[in-house]
Enzyme design. Sequence first.
Site, PDB file in Angstrom:
ATOM      1  N   ASN A  57       0.812  -1.223   0.000  1.00  0.00           N
ATOM      2  CA  ASN A  57       0.000   0.000   0.000  1.00  0.00           C
ATOM      3  C   ASN A  57       0.842   1.268   0.000  1.00  0.00           C
ATOM      4  O   ASN A  57       0.302   2.373   0.122  1.00  0.00           O
ATOM      5  CB  ASN A  57      -0.953   0.003   1.198  1.00  0.00           C
ATOM      6  CG  ASN A  57      -0.218   0.142   2.527  1.00  0.00           C
ATOM      7  OD1 ASN A  57       0.996  -0.060   2.583  1.00  0.00           O
ATOM      8  ND2 ASN A  57      -0.950   0.456   3.577  1.00  0.00           N
TER       9      ASN A  57
ATOM     10  N   LYS B  84      12.788  39.476 -15.466  1.00  0.00           N
ATOM     11  CA  LYS B  84      11.761  38.483 -15.796  1.00  0.00           C
ATOM     12  C   LYS B  84      10.475  38.790 -15.060  1.00  0.00           C
ATOM     13  O   LYS B  84      10.449  39.544 -14.073  1.00  0.00           O
ATOM     14  CB  LYS B  84      12.242  37.079 -15.425  1.00  0.00           C
ATOM     15  CG  LYS B  84      12.353  36.813 -13.928  1.00  0.00           C
ATOM     16  CD  LYS B  84      12.842  35.415 -13.643  1.00  0.00           C
ATOM     17  CE  LYS B  84      12.841  35.129 -12.139  1.00  0.00           C
ATOM     18  NZ  LYS B  84      13.347  33.788 -11.834  1.00  0.00           N
TER      19      LYS B  84
END
Length: 330
Positions: free
Chosen positions: A53, A210
């Site tokens: 699991n 930027k």
Amino acid sequence: MVNTERHTVNSHWTENQKNLMLFSGRAHPALGEQVAKELGIELTPTTARDFANGEIFVRFEESVRGCDAFVLQSHPQPLNKWLMEQLIMIDALKRGSAKRITAILPFYPYARQDKKHRGREPISARLVADLLKSAGADRIVSVDLHTDQIQGFFDGPVDHMHAMPILTDYVKANYDTSNIVVVSPDAGRVKVAEKWAQVLGNAPLAFVHKTRDIDVANKITSNRVVGDVSGRTCVLLDDMIDTGGTIAGAVKVLREAGANDVIIATTHGVFSDPARERLSECGAREVITTDTLPQNTDHWDNLTVLSIAPLLAKTIHEIFENGSVTNLFE
């Protein structure tokens, strides 16, 4: 005083000796083995496996009682799995009566989530520090944190190491520093770029302006170069590169501004898809990174990977001997 030669640490307990034990997670076994080699010791035998699991099981095959434990784990994808494994390893050491536990995270996970940009957002970098403390870590070692403030998130000593000497030594050995200009990918990294410029013979500086879209992950647009890069070899640096869009865009802008060559240098090569394609085709002469994260150089001709293991080994040695980590940078 630590020299550059390999130093040997006795990892076996005697009445008058401390006991150093090094543990490595499964995310980057090659790095763990190299650090152990630099220290002249063996990694502590560890059994680790996944249940069906997804749960993780860890058990150390030697007694850890009273030891000075160093738990090294890199955090590539899947990051959450490897973070959980490191927490479980620390918990096992705490319950096994280790005297002191140092968590070594060359690449600090969730480092970009170090503050709230807007309401109802987490500060996940702080959560990681809390988890490490709760698990039983007494100390943290990391390399080139995304922001210095992360050091204050952990309630205990934090050794913030820097890969700059490793990267700059490589650049000095392989390029003509008289024609180099150091370029920051944004205004926020200018202070780091200044340190690089000083080491590289007081090289001139430039940065790429930027814009960032805060609603879209990994979406940044490089606009223009501030500084003169015409005819020069640009060393474009950043602490980490993820998908490579920002850096590839910066290379394009630098080329358009007349740069003769562009070298990309980064400490943490996350290189999520499509970074490999972007960086190999963006026009950069070379991409230089370290192995804080596992790297695959197959079919990536312009990628160079430098070892972080000597730096980590020296740091472990200084911590174990109660020496000065600061002296490693002096």
